[in-house]
Design a protein around this motif. Sequence first.
Motif, short mmCIF file in Angstrom:
data_model
loop_
_atom_site.label_atom_id
_atom_site.label_comp_id
_atom_site.label_asym_id
_atom_site.label_seq_id
_atom_site.Cartn_x
_atom_site.Cartn_y
_atom_site.Cartn_z
N GLN A 1 0.75 -1.22 0.16
CA GLN A 1 -0.14 -0.02 -0.47
C GLN A 1 0.62 1.34 0.05
O GLN A 1 0.42 2.17 -0.48
N LYS A 2 2.21 1.70 0.58
CA LYS A 2 2.79 2.37 0.75
C LYS A 2 3.87 2.79 -0.49
O LYS A 2 3.32 4.00 -1.29
N ASN A 3 3.49 1.65 -0.91
CA ASN A 3 4.37 1.65 -2.87
C ASN A 3 3.15 2.22 -3.62
O ASN A 3 3.49 2.95 -5.20
N ALA A 4 2.03 1.47 -3.29
CA ALA A 4 0.76 2.21 -4.38
C ALA A 4 0.74 3.64 -4.02
O ALA A 4 0.30 4.62 -5.23
N VAL A 5 1.00 3.99 -2.81
CA VAL A 5 0.78 5.46 -2.46
C VAL A 5 2.30 6.59 -3.57
O VAL A 5 1.96 7.51 -4.13
N VAL A 6 2.92 6.00 -3.17
CA VAL A 6 3.51 6.35 -3.92
C VAL A 6 3.43 6.83 -5.33
O VAL A 6 3.93 6.97 -6.09
N PHE A 7 3.24 5.82 -6.22
CA PHE A 7 3.21 5.35 -7.45
C PHE A 7 2.17 5.81 -8.48
O PHE A 7 1.80 7.00 -8.77
N VAL A 8 0.77 6.15 -7.26
CA VAL A 8 -0.36 7.09 -7.35
C VAL A 8 -0.08 8.29 -7.15
O VAL A 8 -0.54 9.28 -7.96
N THR A 9 1.20 9.22 -6.84
CA THR A 9 1.50 10.13 -6.42
C THR A 9 2.10 10.82 -7.77
O THR A 9 2.35 11.84 -8.27
N TYR A 10 2.93 9.81 -8.00
CA TYR A 10 3.85 10.23 -9.89
C TYR A 10 2.91 10.57 -10.20
O TYR A 10 2.69 11.29 -11.22
N VAL A 11 1.75 9.56 -10.74
CA VAL A 11 0.88 9.52 -11.86
C VAL A 11 -0.02 10.88 -12.08
O VAL A 11 -0.21 12.20 -12.51
#
Length: 284
Positions: free
Chosen positions: A44-54
Motif C-alpha cells: 500500500q505504501k508503494n501504491a501511494v508512491v506510484f499514484v502520487t507520481y501519476v
Amino acid sequence: MQLPLERLRHHIDGYNRLADDSNWNRFKSLHWNELNPSLLTEGQKNAVVFVTYVEDHLPGYFSEYQSLFPIETESMALSLHNRELFHFTVRWGLEEDRHAQALALYQYHAGIEPDRNRLEEKLIIENRKPFSIGFSQPVQVFTYTLLQEKATQLYYQSLSRVVKEPVLNRLLIYLTKDESRHFGFFSEMVDSFVESYGEKVLSLIEEVALNYKMPLHNTMEDYRRRAILMAREAPGYDRMLPQKVLMRQLKRLGERLPDLSEKIDDSISRMMDALRITTIEGVA
C-alpha cells in the motif's frame, strides 16, 4: 471538429455547479492526528508512491491542454470555444493538483518519505520529462482523459476497500468522488461529439481506446513492473475496465441513436476483438 459553443457551455456550467458544491481541503479535511502508519502494508505504501507520481504529472497535462486549446487564435469562434473550455480546464487542474499534493502530504506525514524536500525532488524529476497525450483531435483528447479519469476512479475505489489506515482511506474516498465527477464531464463531452458528428468520430474514439496508455508509461523508469504491483494492491481492479466502460457508454448511445446503432455496434466489436474482451456486460 469542435462542439457548438452553447453545448460546450452547458456541459461546463453543469460541471462547475457540481464542483463548487463538492469541495474538500487538502490541509484541513485530512485529520493527521488520526494517522496510523502501522496499518499500512508495504504494498500500500508503494501504491501511494506510484499514484502520487501519476497525479503529479499535472503540469505537463495542463500545458498540453493549453497548447491544444489556445485562446490566441485567428478564429473568433475557436477562441470563444477554447476560452469557454478554459473555465473547465482551470478548475479541473486545481482539483488534480489537489490530488497530487494531498498524496505527497500523505507520504510525508505517514513517513513514507519523511524528507519533504527530497519528496519534491523525486516528483520534479518526472515533471521535467516530456509529456504528450498523443492525440490532437478534440474528441480524442477528451476520450483519452475519460479513460484516465475512469482508471483512477476505479483504482482508488478498489484500493479504499482494503486500506485499513483511516486517513488514507478517507483520502481515497475524496479522490474517488473527484475522479467520478471528472469522468462524468468527459463522458458527456464524448456523448455530445457522437451526437453531433455521428460516424465521423467513431473511428477517432476507437483509435484512442485501442492505443490507450496511462501517463508516464513511456517515461518512468520501471513503469510496467510498478504498475503491475500497484494493481495487485487493489483486489478486483481490472486495467481493461475503462475501455469496457467506454464501450458500454457507446452501446447506450447506439440504443438512443438508432441511425447510428449498427455503426456503433461494429466499432464496439472491433474494439472487443482487438482488446480481446469477451463481454462488456455488468460494467458500471
